[in-house]
Motif scaffolding. Sequence first.
Motif, PDB file in Angstrom:
ATOM      1  N   ARG A  15       9.271  -4.284   8.460  1.00 17.04           N
ATOM      2  CA  ARG A  15       8.606  -2.834   8.034  1.00 17.04           C
ATOM      3  C   ARG A  15       7.169  -3.110   7.601  1.00 17.04           C
ATOM      4  NH1 ARG A  15      13.118  -0.228   5.392  1.00 17.04           N
ATOM      5  NH2 ARG A  15      13.641  -2.069   4.627  1.00 17.04           N
ATOM      6  N   GLN A  16       6.146  -2.087   7.972  1.00 18.57           N
ATOM      7  CA  GLN A  16       5.039  -2.269   7.679  1.00 18.57           C
ATOM      8  C   GLN A  16       4.595  -1.217   6.695  1.00 18.57           C
ATOM      9  OE1 GLN A  16       3.287  -2.229  11.555  1.00 18.57           O
ATOM     10  NE2 GLN A  16       3.423  -0.307  12.037  1.00 18.57           N
ATOM     11  N   TRP A  17       3.429  -1.616   5.952  1.00 20.77           N
ATOM     12  CA  TRP A  17       2.868  -0.721   5.040  1.00 20.77           C
ATOM     13  C   TRP A  17       1.739  -0.053   5.673  1.00 20.77           C
ATOM     14  CZ3 TRP A  17       2.380   3.390   2.267  1.00 20.77           C
ATOM     15  CH2 TRP A  17       1.411   3.471   1.533  1.00 20.77           C
ATOM     16  N   PRO A  18       1.600   1.140   6.315  1.00 17.32           N
ATOM     17  CA  PRO A  18       0.583   1.519   7.249  1.00 17.32           C
ATOM     18  C   PRO A  18      -0.773   2.006   6.213  1.00 17.32           C
ATOM     19  CG  PRO A  18       2.261   3.241   7.009  1.00 17.32           C
ATOM     20  CD  PRO A  18       2.627   2.024   6.106  1.00 17.32           C
ATOM     21  N   GLY A  19      -0.622   1.997   4.988  1.00 15.16           N
ATOM     22  CA  GLY A  19      -1.713   2.316   4.257  1.00 15.16           C
ATOM     23  C   GLY A  19      -2.957   1.136   4.398  1.00 15.16           C
ATOM     24  N   SER A  20      -2.336   0.148   4.493  1.00 14.25           N
ATOM     25  CA  SER A  20      -3.462  -1.096   4.489  1.00 14.25           C
ATOM     26  C   SER A  20      -4.212  -0.951   5.671  1.00 14.25           C
ATOM     27  CB  SER A  20      -2.554  -2.451   4.430  1.00 14.25           C
ATOM     28  OG  SER A  20      -2.268  -2.572   3.369  1.00 14.25           O
ATOM     29  N   PHE A  21      -3.912  -0.698   6.907  1.00 19.43           N
ATOM     30  CA  PHE A  21      -4.503  -0.361   8.195  1.00 19.43           C
ATOM     31  C   PHE A  21      -5.349   0.680   8.330  1.00 19.43           C
ATOM     32  CE2 PHE A  21      -4.929   0.056  12.675  1.00 19.43           C
ATOM     33  CZ  PHE A  21      -5.612  -0.917  13.012  1.00 19.43           C
ATOM     34  N   CYS A  22      -4.424   1.859   7.673  1.00 15.99           N
ATOM     35  CA  CYS A  22      -4.684   3.301   8.192  1.00 15.99           C
ATOM     36  C   CYS A  22      -5.736   3.793   7.130  1.00 15.99           C
ATOM     37  CB  CYS A  22      -3.538   4.181   8.016  1.00 15.99           C
ATOM     38  SG  CYS A  22      -2.502   3.670   9.561  1.00 15.99           S
ATOM     39  N   PRO A 156      12.944 -10.987   0.189  1.00 18.39           N
ATOM     40  CA  PRO A 156      12.303 -10.839   1.348  1.00 18.39           C
ATOM     41  C   PRO A 156      11.280 -11.682   1.560  1.00 18.39           C
ATOM     42  CG  PRO A 156      11.498  -9.259  -0.226  1.00 18.39           C
ATOM     43  CD  PRO A 156      12.588 -10.029  -0.791  1.00 18.39           C
ATOM     44  N   LEU A 157      10.536 -11.648   2.655  1.00 18.77           N
ATOM     45  CA  LEU A 157       9.261 -12.284   3.007  1.00 18.77           C
ATOM     46  C   LEU A 157       8.177 -11.128   2.728  1.00 18.77           C
ATOM     47  CD1 LEU A 157       9.930 -14.702   6.136  1.00 18.77           C
ATOM     48  CD2 LEU A 157      10.261 -15.156   3.608  1.00 18.77           C
ATOM     49  N   VAL A 158       6.897 -11.347   2.027  1.00 10.75           N
ATOM     50  CA  VAL A 158       6.243 -10.627   1.932  1.00 10.75           C
ATOM     51  C   VAL A 158       4.907 -10.956   2.727  1.00 10.75           C
ATOM     52  CG1 VAL A 158       4.417  -9.346   0.176  1.00 10.75           C
ATOM     53  CG2 VAL A 158       6.748  -9.708  -0.304  1.00 10.75           C
ATOM     54  N   HIS A 159       4.269 -10.225   3.569  1.00 11.40           N
ATOM     55  CA  HIS A 159       3.240 -10.769   4.623  1.00 11.40           C
ATOM     56  C   HIS A 159       1.907  -9.641   3.891  1.00 11.40           C
ATOM     57  CE1 HIS A 159       5.189 -13.251   7.934  1.00 11.40           C
ATOM     58  NE2 HIS A 159       6.130 -13.104   6.593  1.00 11.40           N
ATOM     59  N   CYS A 160       0.749 -10.350   4.033  1.00  8.23           N
ATOM     60  CA  CYS A 160      -0.558  -9.745   3.558  1.00  8.23           C
ATOM     61  C   CYS A 160      -1.564 -10.165   4.651  1.00  8.23           C
ATOM     62  CB  CYS A 160      -0.961 -10.274   2.384  1.00  8.23           C
ATOM     63  SG  CYS A 160      -1.102 -11.881   2.173  1.00  8.23           S
ATOM     64  N   TYR A 161      -2.468  -9.368   4.767  1.00  8.04           N
ATOM     65  CA  TYR A 161      -3.652  -9.570   5.626  1.00  8.04           C
ATOM     66  C   TYR A 161      -4.926  -9.033   4.847  1.00  8.04           C
ATOM     67  CZ  TYR A 161      -6.873  -9.157   9.720  1.00  8.04           C
ATOM     68  OH  TYR A 161      -7.847  -9.410  10.378  1.00  8.04           O
ATOM     69  N   LEU A 165      -1.009  -6.006   1.174  1.00  3.48           N
ATOM     70  CA  LEU A 165       0.294  -5.893   1.715  1.00  3.48           C
ATOM     71  C   LEU A 165       0.162  -5.443   3.202  1.00  3.48           C
ATOM     72  CD1 LEU A 165       3.236  -6.255   1.040  1.00  3.48           C
ATOM     73  CD2 LEU A 165       3.197  -3.955   0.519  1.00  3.48           C
ATOM     74  N   SER A 166       0.904  -6.198   4.290  1.00  3.56           N
ATOM     75  CA  SER A 166       0.857  -5.665   5.416  1.00  3.56           C
ATOM     76  C   SER A 166       2.446  -5.444   5.917  1.00  3.56           C
ATOM     77  CB  SER A 166       0.239  -6.549   6.439  1.00  3.56           C
ATOM     78  OG  SER A 166       1.030  -7.948   6.452  1.00  3.56           O
ATOM     79  N   GLU A 167       3.011  -6.431   5.655  1.00  6.39           N
ATOM     80  CA  GLU A 167       4.848  -6.195   5.931  1.00  6.39           C
ATOM     81  C   GLU A 167       5.640  -6.664   4.961  1.00  6.39           C
ATOM     82  OE1 GLU A 167       4.349  -6.146  10.960  1.00  6.39           O
ATOM     83  OE2 GLU A 167       4.714  -8.069   9.816  1.00  6.39           O
ATOM     84  N   ASN A 188       2.562 -16.261   6.541  1.00  4.40           N
ATOM     85  CA  ASN A 188       1.312 -16.057   5.826  1.00  4.40           C
ATOM     86  C   ASN A 188       1.407 -15.930   4.374  1.00  4.40           C
ATOM     87  OD1 ASN A 188       1.989 -13.433   5.695  1.00  4.40           O
ATOM     88  ND2 ASN A 188       0.083 -12.460   6.424  1.00  4.40           N
ATOM     89  N   ASP A 189       0.854 -16.942   3.786  1.00  2.00           N
ATOM     90  CA  ASP A 189       1.395 -17.113   2.337  1.00  2.00           C
ATOM     91  C   ASP A 189       0.008 -16.473   1.470  1.00  2.00           C
ATOM     92  OD1 ASP A 189       2.596 -18.175   0.408  1.00  2.00           O
ATOM     93  OD2 ASP A 189       1.289 -20.058   0.201  1.00  2.00           O
ATOM     94  N   CYS A 190       0.701 -15.362   0.603  1.00  2.00           N
ATOM     95  CA  CYS A 190      -0.302 -14.546  -0.254  1.00  2.00           C
ATOM     96  C   CYS A 190       0.383 -14.725  -1.643  1.00  2.00           C
ATOM     97  CB  CYS A 190      -0.609 -13.204   0.351  1.00  2.00           C
ATOM     98  SG  CYS A 190       0.888 -12.401   1.205  1.00  2.00           S
ATOM     99  N   GLN A 191      -0.430 -15.140  -2.679  1.00  2.00           N
ATOM    100  CA  GLN A 191      -0.130 -14.980  -4.195  1.00  2.00           C
ATOM    101  C   GLN A 191       0.069 -13.661  -4.754  1.00  2.00           C
ATOM    102  OE1 GLN A 191       0.346 -18.194  -5.970  1.00  2.00           O
ATOM    103  NE2 GLN A 191       0.975 -19.029  -3.818  1.00  2.00           N
ATOM    104  N   LYS A 192      -1.133 -12.990  -4.193  1.00  2.00           N
ATOM    105  CA  LYS A 192      -1.394 -11.671  -4.858  1.00  2.00           C
ATOM    106  C   LYS A 192      -1.762 -10.782  -3.698  1.00  2.00           C
ATOM    107  CE  LYS A 192      -2.935 -13.346  -8.980  1.00  2.00           C
ATOM    108  NZ  LYS A 192      -4.042 -13.648 -10.174  1.00  2.00           N
TER     109      LYS A 192
END
Length: 207
Positions: A15-22, A156-161, A165-167, A188-192
Amino acid sequence: LQDEDRGFDYFMFVRQWPGSFCSKHACPLVYNRGFHFTIHGLWPNYNDGTWPQFCNKDYDFDEDQIRDLLDELRSEWPTVYDSYEEFWDHEWSKHGTCALDVFPTEHSYFKNILKLHRRYDLAAALGQAGILPSTETVYRTKDVVNAIYNAYGVRPLVHCYDGELSEIWLCLDKKLRPFDCDASHERNDCQKVKIPPFGKTHHPEGQ
Ligand code: 5GP
Ligand code: 5GP
């Protein structure tokens, strides 16, 4: 990666958090629903971290097969770009055609993904832990993982860009039961992460 079907081991439910992109782009098809994740896809995977893709080039996406699901798909599985059908077609062709042993038809694939999406409400899980969109707050990724763990009992795995937060990826077995994702498959490793609020402008009214 191979374009063939030798079965697969488990699913990534993405699933994606559209807020980051949008919050930066128009996203004409994404409803502003407040804190609400949208579907990216359900991807067959192998235990070794690779995956099959484009497994059946003869089984073309056909929107007519999912007429009864279109309202919910538009709301829950929008694209951040400009064509719902291209996104669904891509997800079906690349991933869905590799899952035919679990979901023998396009309709069963999409229908079950919508059902899983309702069942595992990511925003509710994060909200219960006080993790909400904010232009200021920087969250520890660990706390995002723990919030999902507290709600659903799995990591889960947490992905960021770009620090946002992306996914969120949940791992599901072939009976669709969640289990802890193998953290070594994190790509894609993100600590924060920040969780930017959805932009106030440009978007269609929420449903
Ligand atoms: P990205 O490199 O942006 O994470 O992924 C690009 C695309 O590769 C994704 O949209 C997805 O189609 C595919 N992909 C990336 N990682 C995985 C994975 O672990 N499993 C599967 N099945 N596909 C993946
Ligand atoms: P992976 O390849 O299966 O999932 O899918 C990513 C592909 O779908 C990319 O080629 C991307 O351009 C396209 N796409 C269309 N809409 C979206 C969207 O809302 N989010 C993401 N992540 N990819 C999208």
